[in-house]
Design a protein around this motif. Structure first.
Motif, PDB file in Angstrom:
ATOM      1  N   PHE A   1      62.948 -79.069 -14.108  1.00  0.00           N
ATOM      2  CA  PHE A   1      62.505 -77.530 -15.042  1.00  0.00           C
ATOM      3  C   PHE A   1      60.452 -78.264 -15.637  1.00  0.00           C
ATOM      4  O   PHE A   1      60.296 -77.099 -14.823  1.00  0.00           O
ATOM      5  CB  PHE A   1      63.199 -77.483 -16.374  1.00  0.00           C
ATOM      6  N   SER A   2      60.807 -79.227 -15.301  1.00  0.00           N
ATOM      7  CA  SER A   2      58.844 -79.396 -15.817  1.00  0.00           C
ATOM      8  C   SER A   2      58.158 -79.761 -14.480  1.00  0.00           C
ATOM      9  O   SER A   2      56.539 -79.157 -14.761  1.00  0.00           O
ATOM     10  CB  SER A   2      58.425 -80.066 -16.709  1.00  0.00           C
TER      11      SER A   2
ATOM     12  N   THR B   1      58.030 -75.385 -12.926  1.00  0.00           N
ATOM     13  CA  THR B   1      57.310 -74.620 -13.689  1.00  0.00           C
ATOM     14  C   THR B   1      56.148 -75.162 -14.254  1.00  0.00           C
ATOM     15  O   THR B   1      56.249 -74.158 -13.226  1.00  0.00           O
ATOM     16  CB  THR B   1      58.240 -75.111 -14.916  1.00  0.00           C
ATOM     17  N   GLY B   2      55.940 -76.070 -13.325  1.00  0.00           N
ATOM     18  CA  GLY B   2      54.575 -76.115 -13.238  1.00  0.00           C
ATOM     19  C   GLY B   2      53.552 -76.944 -11.898  1.00  0.00           C
ATOM     20  O   GLY B   2      52.807 -76.780 -11.650  1.00  0.00           O
TER      21      GLY B   2
END
Length: 126
Positions: A118-119, A122-123
């Protein structure tokens, strides 16, 4: 097919070694190409920051640059391989705990893998 815990630990160890060695070799090749092309350039002005081009911040751009033998693209690919190595280790651990039917560690490892992915996504610009 039955895997013992020791077998899976050996596989994970080999995966980590392979990932680090591969990333090092890829980065070294990119560095050699970069220095052969830009080794005699004048010293850049370090008072002003110049970031990476947009294409080198996306996986598709890195792969495209790598196949065109662009030195910066090859070095970026080395960094991507290095970043992916511990993520693959967590994935292999998830597989290992699932084989052992250790539900608590499957849940914990899945949570860790989910947070990491997710990190990343999303980045990152994909």
């Amino acid at each position: 097919m039955y895997f013992r815990d020791r077998d899976i630990q050996k596989i994970i160890g080999k995966l980590l070694r392979l990932g680090v060695v591969s990333a090092s070799i890829i980065s070294l090749i990119g560095g050699i190409i970069y220095l052969s092309v830009h080794g005699m350039d004048s010293i850049p002005d370090y008072h002003k920051f110049h970031g990476q081009p947009e294409t080198l911040t996306q996986i598709a751009g890195i792969i495209e640059k790598t196949f065109s033998l662009n030195a910066r693209g090859i070095m970026q690919l080395g960094v991507v391989v290095l970043i992916m190595t511990p993520i693959l280790r967590v994935f292999c651990s998830l597989f290992s705990f699932a084989i052992e039917k250790d539900r608590m560690y499957v849940v914990i490892t899945f949570a860790v893998l989910s947070i990491i992915l997710f990190s990343m996504f999303t980045g990152m610009k994909i």
